[in-house]
Motif scaffolding. Sequence first.
Motif, PDB file in Angstrom:
ATOM      1  N   UNK A  68       0.834  -1.197   0.000  1.00 47.12           N
ATOM      2  CA  UNK A  68       0.000   0.000   0.000  1.00 47.12           C
ATOM      3  C   UNK A  68       0.877   1.259   0.000  1.00 47.12           C
ATOM      4  N   UNK A  69       1.952   1.210   0.777  1.00 47.49           N
ATOM      5  CA  UNK A  69       2.881   2.342   0.795  1.00 47.49           C
ATOM      6  C   UNK A  69       3.497   2.565  -0.575  1.00 47.49           C
ATOM      7  N   UNK A  70       3.861   1.474  -1.235  1.00 47.24           N
ATOM      8  CA  UNK A  70       4.445   1.575  -2.562  1.00 47.24           C
ATOM      9  C   UNK A  70       3.482   2.167  -3.569  1.00 47.24           C
ATOM     10  N   UNK A  71       2.236   1.694  -3.558  1.00 49.56           N
ATOM     11  CA  UNK A  71       1.248   2.219  -4.499  1.00 49.56           C
ATOM     12  C   UNK A  71       0.940   3.689  -4.224  1.00 49.56           C
ATOM     13  N   UNK A  72       0.900   4.046  -2.927  1.00 46.52           N
ATOM     14  CA  UNK A  72       0.636   5.434  -2.547  1.00 46.52           C
ATOM     15  C   UNK A  72       1.717   6.351  -3.098  1.00 46.52           C
ATOM     16  N   UNK A  73       2.972   5.986  -2.864  1.00 46.87           N
ATOM     17  CA  UNK A  73       4.093   6.809  -3.326  1.00 46.87           C
ATOM     18  C   UNK A  73       4.115   6.906  -4.848  1.00 46.87           C
ATOM     19  N   UNK A  74       3.878   5.786  -5.523  1.00 50.88           N
ATOM     20  CA  UNK A  74       3.917   5.802  -6.982  1.00 50.88           C
ATOM     21  C   UNK A  74       2.803   6.670  -7.542  1.00 50.88           C
ATOM     22  N   UNK A  75       1.619   6.610  -6.957  1.00 54.87           N
ATOM     23  CA  UNK A  75       0.486   7.357  -7.501  1.00 54.87           C
ATOM     24  C   UNK A  75       0.691   8.863  -7.389  1.00 54.87           C
ATOM     25  N   UNK A  76       1.412   9.307  -6.342  1.00 54.11           N
ATOM     26  CA  UNK A  76       1.645  10.744  -6.150  1.00 54.11           C
ATOM     27  C   UNK A  76       2.724  11.296  -7.070  1.00 54.11           C
ATOM     28  N   UNK A  77       3.587  10.414  -7.589  1.00 59.04           N
ATOM     29  CA  UNK A  77       4.640  10.829  -8.539  1.00 59.04           C
ATOM     30  C   UNK A  77       5.380  12.071  -8.044  1.00 59.04           C
ATOM     31  N   UNK A  78       5.941  11.980  -6.847  1.00 57.60           N
ATOM     32  CA  UNK A  78       6.588  13.131  -6.204  1.00 57.60           C
ATOM     33  C   UNK A  78       7.913  13.448  -6.889  1.00 57.60           C
ATOM     34  N   UNK A  79       8.092  14.717  -7.233  1.00 57.12           N
ATOM     35  CA  UNK A  79       9.333  15.194  -7.838  1.00 57.12           C
ATOM     36  C   UNK A  79      10.259  15.778  -6.772  1.00 57.12           C
ATOM     37  N   UNK A  80      11.562  15.838  -7.043  1.00 52.23           N
ATOM     38  CA  UNK A  80      12.509  16.412  -6.073  1.00 52.23           C
ATOM     39  C   UNK A  80      12.260  17.889  -5.763  1.00 52.23           C
ATOM     40  N   UNK A 151      -2.659  11.257   2.158  1.00 53.49           N
ATOM     41  CA  UNK A 151      -3.507  10.978   3.316  1.00 53.49           C
ATOM     42  C   UNK A 151      -3.357   9.502   3.673  1.00 53.49           C
ATOM     43  N   UNK A 152      -2.905   9.229   4.887  1.00 55.54           N
ATOM     44  CA  UNK A 152      -2.546   7.852   5.263  1.00 55.54           C
ATOM     45  C   UNK A 152      -3.647   7.103   5.986  1.00 55.54           C
ATOM     46  N   UNK A 153      -4.808   7.746   6.172  1.00 51.46           N
ATOM     47  CA  UNK A 153      -5.967   7.069   6.745  1.00 51.46           C
ATOM     48  C   UNK A 153      -7.170   7.331   5.864  1.00 51.46           C
ATOM     49  N   UNK A 166      -4.001  22.525  -2.222  1.00 52.19           N
ATOM     50  CA  UNK A 166      -3.223  22.087  -3.382  1.00 52.19           C
ATOM     51  C   UNK A 166      -2.821  23.269  -4.255  1.00 52.19           C
ATOM     52  N   UNK A 167      -1.604  23.189  -4.765  1.00 43.52           N
ATOM     53  CA  UNK A 167      -1.202  24.091  -5.837  1.00 43.52           C
ATOM     54  C   UNK A 167      -2.057  23.777  -7.070  1.00 43.52           C
ATOM     55  N   UNK A 168      -2.283  24.753  -7.946  1.00 40.42           N
ATOM     56  CA  UNK A 168      -2.928  24.417  -9.225  1.00 40.42           C
ATOM     57  C   UNK A 168      -2.167  23.281  -9.911  1.00 40.42           C
ATOM     58  N   UNK A 169      -2.913  22.267 -10.311  1.00 41.55           N
ATOM     59  CA  UNK A 169      -2.271  21.113 -10.921  1.00 41.55           C
ATOM     60  C   UNK A 169      -1.720  20.117  -9.921  1.00 41.55           C
ATOM     61  N   UNK A 170      -1.906  20.371  -8.626  1.00 40.69           N
ATOM     62  CA  UNK A 170      -1.442  19.431  -7.608  1.00 40.69           C
ATOM     63  C   UNK A 170      -2.312  18.189  -7.540  1.00 40.69           C
ATOM     64  N   UNK A 171      -1.918  17.234  -6.702  1.00 40.32           N
ATOM     65  CA  UNK A 171      -2.677  15.988  -6.614  1.00 40.32           C
ATOM     66  C   UNK A 171      -2.724  15.508  -5.174  1.00 40.32           C
ATOM     67  N   UNK A 172      -3.826  14.837  -4.869  1.00 45.93           N
ATOM     68  CA  UNK A 172      -4.085  14.336  -3.525  1.00 45.93           C
ATOM     69  C   UNK A 172      -4.410  12.855  -3.590  1.00 45.93           C
ATOM     70  N   UNK A 173      -3.708  12.063  -2.773  1.00 41.74           N
ATOM     71  CA  UNK A 173      -4.003  10.631  -2.657  1.00 41.74           C
ATOM     72  C   UNK A 173      -4.790  10.411  -1.386  1.00 41.74           C
ATOM     73  N   UNK A 183     -12.190   2.725  -1.892  1.00 44.63           N
ATOM     74  CA  UNK A 183     -11.340   2.871  -3.076  1.00 44.63           C
ATOM     75  C   UNK A 183     -10.281   3.931  -2.812  1.00 44.63           C
ATOM     76  N   UNK A 184      -9.089   3.647  -3.300  1.00 46.47           N
ATOM     77  CA  UNK A 184      -8.020   4.633  -3.287  1.00 46.47           C
ATOM     78  C   UNK A 184      -8.168   5.480  -4.540  1.00 46.47           C
ATOM     79  N   UNK A 185      -8.109   6.808  -4.357  1.00 46.91           N
ATOM     80  CA  UNK A 185      -8.282   7.711  -5.496  1.00 46.91           C
ATOM     81  C   UNK A 185      -7.168   8.739  -5.518  1.00 46.91           C
ATOM     82  N   UNK A 186      -6.914   9.253  -6.701  1.00 51.21           N
ATOM     83  CA  UNK A 186      -6.001  10.375  -6.882  1.00 51.21           C
ATOM     84  C   UNK A 186      -6.836  11.533  -7.401  1.00 51.21           C
TER      85      UNK A 186
END
Length: 222
Positions: A68-80, A151-153, A166-173, A183-186
Amino acid sequence: MTTIDYAKARELMVEQQVRPWDVLDPRVLDVLAELPREAFVADAHKNLAYADLALPLAHGEFMMKPVMEGRTLQSLAVDPTDDVLEIGTGSGYLTACLGRLAREVVSLEIHPDLAATARQRLAAQTILNAQVVDADALNYSTDRRFNAICVTGAVSQIPAQWLQWLQPGGRLFVVRGRSPAMEAVLVGGGERNEVNASRIQSLFETDLAYLQGAAPAPAFEF
């Protein structure tokens, strides 16, 4: 007493649990392969640090399964260059992962003892770009805007104010719905960050413990 080879257990977690669940982002896999998950687990559960289990924390909270942690991180596609808000610090492990992937992380934790322990664990791993704040995310206000919110819960419904952060164009998991069929959503925010104005991408079905205060009202049956 058997000594656990944590490095081997970490490798097996990535290869046998996380990667088969379609987590293929190399940056995410590298973080999971390098960060010692056992350092974020209570002594009583260290032998289960790499098991396919949600591990109990204090106050009825849980540490997500590794997949679940892996899918969460991948879905957010966090940049440096991203600034990330985490809602629910918990053990601090996902906070640390986000810290390795992002420019800065602000993590909100409602329970002061969990927050204090997470700060110690993050410091021990020299995760210096993650700040843990004692706060209830359902009653929190900030003028900051973030590229990603994690969001971890679970929540029954997504609070509108979270999308304002959120910044414009930001994303929330987030995981939403009524247990056990969640369901997990982005949520991809546009210029107008409102639930009905944003793109909501369904990612996968799951079941996750609710954030404190975010469970649905009990349904009465007659």
